[in-house]
Scaffold this motif. Structure first.
Motif, mmCIF file in Angstrom:
data_model
loop_
_atom_site.group_PDB
_atom_site.id
_atom_site.type_symbol
_atom_site.label_atom_id
_atom_site.label_comp_id
_atom_site.label_asym_id
_atom_site.label_seq_id
_atom_site.Cartn_x
_atom_site.Cartn_y
_atom_site.Cartn_z
ATOM 1 N N ARG A 90 -71.046 -0.547 136.352
ATOM 2 C CA ARG A 90 -71.135 -1.784 137.104
ATOM 3 C C ARG A 90 -69.858 -2.012 137.904
ATOM 4 N N LEU A 91 -69.972 -2.860 138.922
ATOM 5 C CA LEU A 91 -68.834 -3.168 139.780
ATOM 6 C C LEU A 91 -67.681 -3.747 138.979
ATOM 7 N N ARG A 92 -67.985 -4.758 138.168
ATOM 8 C CA ARG A 92 -66.906 -5.421 137.423
ATOM 9 C C ARG A 92 -66.239 -4.455 136.455
ATOM 10 N N ILE B 1 -63.834 -2.345 138.386
ATOM 11 C CA ILE B 1 -62.627 -3.093 138.745
ATOM 12 C C ILE B 1 -61.715 -3.202 137.530
ATOM 13 N N ARG B 2 -62.318 -3.503 136.402
ATOM 14 C CA ARG B 2 -61.510 -3.655 135.188
ATOM 15 C C ARG B 2 -60.823 -2.349 134.846
ATOM 16 N N ARG C 35 -75.122 -1.256 144.227
ATOM 17 C CA ARG C 35 -73.981 -1.277 143.314
ATOM 18 C C ARG C 35 -72.927 -0.294 143.775
ATOM 19 N N ALA D 48 -71.044 -1.480 146.838
ATOM 20 C CA ALA D 48 -70.108 -2.554 146.472
ATOM 21 C C ALA D 48 -68.837 -1.967 145.879
ATOM 22 N N TYR E 22 -64.861 -2.007 147.271
ATOM 23 C CA TYR E 22 -63.672 -2.382 146.498
ATOM 24 C C TYR E 22 -62.595 -1.314 146.637
#
Lengths: 154, 817
Positions: free
Chosen positions: B6-8, B11-12, B48, B51, B55
């Protein structure tokens, strides 16, 4: 008209870049570097307007983020400060007590809100309520809720 | 194939990276996964992946392989896909790529979509990054949406139209019908974007401007409602209702009212109302006031209103907020030309801003201060500006120095004050002064005749302390060379005279010559100055020594000068005093002074220097060279053609005096140009012709001069080819026992004649009549006037140098008729 709007952290990390004129990728990266260097070098006692090339750069710091916009000559610098302030208010309303992390983890939402507020470098909606309302209604249109929860856990 | 993360999550994960290298590794891994996912044409997770790509792009990594994927997302039916797809298009695509044209069809379809949010996203993309071709294709759709009743779409369409007009100005006409009822809207968003659209159209086309002037009353009404209306929570900013709309309306009014009396009058009241009633405690109120002031200054407002505007700016200057002070200074700079007196009232506040800590404010204050200097306030202003020059950052010093010179030149109350001011600038910011100021300063000093001793004394004292500032040293060297005698004589009315010996002056100049701090140009100045002192001081030997040393200098310029000066000592010593005489007063043509400081917005960039024609004051040393060139190898009469200055006595000395009295027409000296000696080659044509005419050979010779044992006879011939030319041969003979060495014969004729001297046979007239020196003179007499001549003889006889002048009048008629 605003030429571009950049958000970057105190360490110079880019958090959002909105360009209202066509520029090649290399040029954009260079401008980001220049802006970051120029703005971060300013002391807090300086005024918020810098002359750069033929543009006026207006910047303001909100907590750990710098908001930096480039204006053309006829544009009103003091109003640009109000525009940036309004954007922060909109983010705050949408995210609830917005902080830098919100913008990092939900950068695409920051863009969506911005696209409801500015278009082509000009303000398109002056009502605080309507901008957030349109963004929220668009969110509801999205098919998969799990991907785009309003306030995901980090 | 597991689902992409997933995107989040991504990022994490990336944020946990501790080093740049670690981050790069993670990103490369993810990019590879995304690439293979794209290759597999995975529809479910495309959104996804794009996206995530966006980022990573923001972090600075390449993402061009996602461009086509964005297009696929845009074409998808799902709103989620479209949203990310359009976002990706705005970030990754630009006009340069041909792929962007593929978007056109998608956008067209989406502009006609049933859901307004889809239409909205399409309009947004088109309005942000639509290329000219896309705009041309889709302008019709935009125009249609401009007429819709849906205010959400209408406002977006208006800004999209603005973008189309910016890209393809010819399409402006197309949107004209749709603008008919734009201002009738109640919706602020539509009102605001409509005003922007109208502004854009009026700025681009005078016809549109004339057409839309009729909207002024309506705009005034809208503005009035905004001000008078009660509190509206959704548009309120610190008690002001919709400042964004107010400012845009003011800006449009500015454009409509400019140059038009009726419109300006129609908006007078509302402008006064806004100017007086707006709350100024917060930035938002000041933003509106700022725009109001700009509008008042640009339109044909009545004088009361203009004064009100300037006073608002004056109040801004006292505001604690730096931004407000800054915009005030910028606006005052724009208005200082037209409303000079009103701005003068705020002079003291502006001067205080010179002490501000902010660089931008200081620069604006400096430019504005220079614009405000006039005859009345020049003393006070200069004091402040000199103080500023002392304290300011180096980036300002050059501009400040130039500005001070300009202002001082225009408004100096007295010569002494002017010289003092220049001295202060040179000593304070000497190294930052522009190179072209040096000749201008020298000219200024030359022309202030009564201040010469004062000036040279002050310059001498300044240079004693410090020879590192080149412009100061250059001016000082020049003055010491020129006025060294005044310095040593100790006469000075203006100040306590100081005791300076010749050796001390020469010490200083020699110090400049040898110092490492001196630039080559400065050294040139110093050497010439030393040379000039040879006629003003008595310690000639020291000077001779210095000059001869530099004859072997590595610097070619210095070497040349030294060699020529050496020659001046040796072969042309008799000319030295004449050549190194006091400089004449230099003609002042236009302001060839320091260039203007242009009032630009430039801060990070230097202001454009528009240098005017180079100052027409010749370098003093090069003038000496010119004189030498004229004298070169030929003993051509050194008649220099100049425009006679007002004081002929001080110019060129004796040589020109030779001719002054001979001017037959009786016209006063200043008006008369002196006849120029022809260079040898001009008359060559004639000289190759047979000069002798047996018949003309009958002209009797004459004795022109006979004194102290030197006898000079003239013999005459007439030219065959040119009846206006007489050829005179002089025969010099020496009846004394001792030879006459360094013999130089010079002649001058009235201005209606032209003279040419050829080389003499020798420089030594042997004694006891053992031989003669002959020299040929050619005289051109086109007006057939009576020939008169004044001659000057110089020679060394029995160890001493002899000079004599004589007039020769008794020319036989046949020699000139």
């Amino acid at each position: 008209m605003m030429r571009f709007l950049l958000l970057f952290s105190r360490q110079g990390k880019l958090r959002l870049q909105k360009w209202f004129t066509p520029l090649p990728e290399r040029e954009r990266r260079k401008i980001v570097r220049d802006m970051t260097m120029m703005v971060l070098a300013r002391s807090p006692r300086c005024c918020s307007v810098i002359h750069w090339r033929d543009l006026k750069i207006v910047y303001k710091r909100y907590a750990s983020l710098y908001f930096c916009s480039a204006l053309e000559d006829p544009d009103n610098e003091l109003l640009a400060l109000e525009v940036m302030h309004r954007y922060v208010e909109l983010l705050d309303k949408y995210f609830g007590n917005v902080c830098e992390l919100d913008i990092i983890f939900n950068f695409e939402k920051a863009y969506f809100i911005l696209d409801e507020f500015l278009l082509g470098g000009e303000v398109q909606e002056t009502s605080k309520l309507l901008v957030v309302k349109s963004t929220e209604e668009s969110d509801l249109l999205q098919e998969t809720m799990e991907e785009y929860m309003r306030k995901p856990a980090f | 194939m597991p689902a992409p993360i997933r995107l989040r999550e991504l990022i994490r994960t990336i944020r946990t990276a501790r080093t740049q290298a670690e981050e790069r590794e993670m990103i490369q891994k993810e990019c590879a996964a995304i690439r293979s996912s794209f290759r597999e044409e995975d529809n479910t997770y495309r959104c996804r992946n794009v996206a995530k790509l966006l980022y990573m792009h923001m972090l600075g990594y390449p993402a061009h392989f996602g461009q086509l994927e964005c297009l696929k997302l845009i074409a998808s039916q799902k709103f989620t896909d479209k949203r990310i797809g359009y976002l990706g298009a705005m970030l990754l695509l630009d006009e340069r790529q041909d792929v962007h044209l593929l978007m056109t069809n998608c956008i067209k379809n989406d502009l006609n979509h049933s859901t307004q949010y889809v239409q909205g996203v399409a309009l947004c993309t088109l309005g942000c990054m639509g290329s000219a071709e896309m705009c041309r294709d889709l302008a019709g759709e935009v125009e249609k949406l401009l007429k819709t009743s849906n205010s959400y779409l209408r406002k977006k369409a208006a800004l999209c139209a603005v973008h189309v007009i910016r890209k393809v100005p010819e399409l402006m006409e197309m949107f004209l019908p749709a603008t008919k009822n734009l201002l009738n809207e109640k919706n602020h968003g539509v009102l605001h974007t409509s005003v922007v659209l109208l502004t854009e159209m009026c700025e681009r086309s005078p016809d549109m401007l004339a057409h839309f002037r009729k909207l002024v009353p309506q705009l005034v009404r809208i503005l009035k409602n905004l001000i008078m209306s009660g509190y509206s929570p959704e548009h309120d900013v610190s008690g002001i209702s919709d400042p964004f709309l107010q400012v845009r309306i003011l800006r449009l009014l500015r454009i409509l009212g400019k140059g038009d009396d009726d419109s300006s009058e129609a908006m007078n009241d509302i402008l006064a109302q806004v100017a007086t009633n707006t709350e100024t405690s917060k930035n938002v109120g000041n933003a509106i006031l700022y725009e109001t002031v700009l509008t008042i200054m640009d339109i044909k407002s009545e004088s009361g209103l203009r004064v009100l505007a300037i006073n608002i700016l004056g109040r801004f200057l006292l505001n604690n907020d730096k931004n407000i002070r800054y915009v005030a200074l910028t606006s005052l700079l724009k208005t200082v030309q037209t409303d000079h007196n009103a701005v003068q009232r705020h002079r003291s506040t502006i001067v205080d801003c010179l002490k501000d800590l902010d660089v931008s404010i200081k620069r604006r204050a400096m430019e504005l201060s220079f614009a405000l200097v006039n005859g009345n306030n020049v003393r006070g202003m200069m004091k402040e500006l000199l103080h500023f020059l002392d304290m300011c950052d180096p980036e300002f010093k050059a501009d400040c120095a130039s500005g001070i010179f300009l202002a001082a030149e225009k408004y100096a109350p007295s010569k002494r004050w002017h010289i003092d001011t220049i001295m202060k600038v040179l000593t304070t910011a000497g190294s930052y002064v522009r190179d072209d100021s040096v000749p201008n300063l020298i000219q200024l000093i030359t022309n202030s005749v009564e201040m010469h001793s004062y000036t040279v004394q002050r310059l001498y004292k300044a240079v004693l302390d410090d020879i590192s500032q080149q412009p100061l040293v250059q001016v000082a060297s020049w003055c010491m060379g020129e006025y060294g005698d005044l310095l040593v004589s100790g006469q000075c009315e203006e100040e306590e005279p100081i005791h300076v010996t010749e050796d001390e002056v020469l010490d200083v100049l020699e110090g400049v010559l040898v110092s490492n701090l001196s630039s080559p140009i400065t050294r040139g100045y110093a050497l010439t100055a030393i040379m000039k002192l040879s006629t003003r001081f008595s310690s000639v030997n020291r000077i001779k020594r210095v000059v001869s040393i530099y004859g072997s200098s590595i610097d070619v310029e210095l070497q040349q000068r030294a060699v020529e000066y050496n020659a001046l000592f040796k072969k042309y010593d008799h000319m030295r005093s004449a050549l190194l005489e006091r400089m004449p007063i230099m003609e002042k043509t236009t302001t060839n002074g320091p260039t203007e400081i242009l009032h630009t917005n430039g801060e990070a960039e230097p202001s454009v220097r528009d240098s005017k024609h180079p100052p027409n004051i010749p370098q003093p040393s090069s003038q000496a060279n010119d004189l030498l060139d004229l004298l070169g190898g030929n003993d051509v009469v050194p008649v220099i053609q100049t425009e006679l200055p007002t004081k002929p006595a001080s110019s060129g000395g004796e040589l020109l005096d030779l001719l002054g009295d001979l001017s037959l027409s009786g016209v006063p000296a200043p008006a008369a140009p002196i006849s120029v000696s022809q260079p040898t080659f001009l008359l060559d044509g004639i000289s190759s012709q047979p000069l002798f005419n047996d018949v003309a050979g009958a002209i009797p010779p004459m004795t022109a001069y006979n004194k102290n044992g030197l006898k000079i006879d003239f013999t005459f011939e007439r030219s065959n080819s040119n009846p206006n030319v007489s050829v005179i041969t002089i025969h010099a003979s020496n009846l004394t026992e001792v030879d006459m060495a360094d013999f130089v014969f010079q002649a001058a004729v009235p201005k209606t004649f032209q003279l040419q001297l050829l080389s003499p046979s020798s420089n030594v007239v042997p004694g006891l009549n053992k031989g003669t020196v002959t020299q040929v003179i050619k005289v051109l007499n086109p007006q057939k006037q009576q020939l008169r001549m004044r001659i000057k003889l110089t020679y060394t006889h029995k160890g001493s140098s002899v000079q004599d002048l004589a007039e020769v009048n008794n020319f036989p008629t046949q020699s000139w008729q």
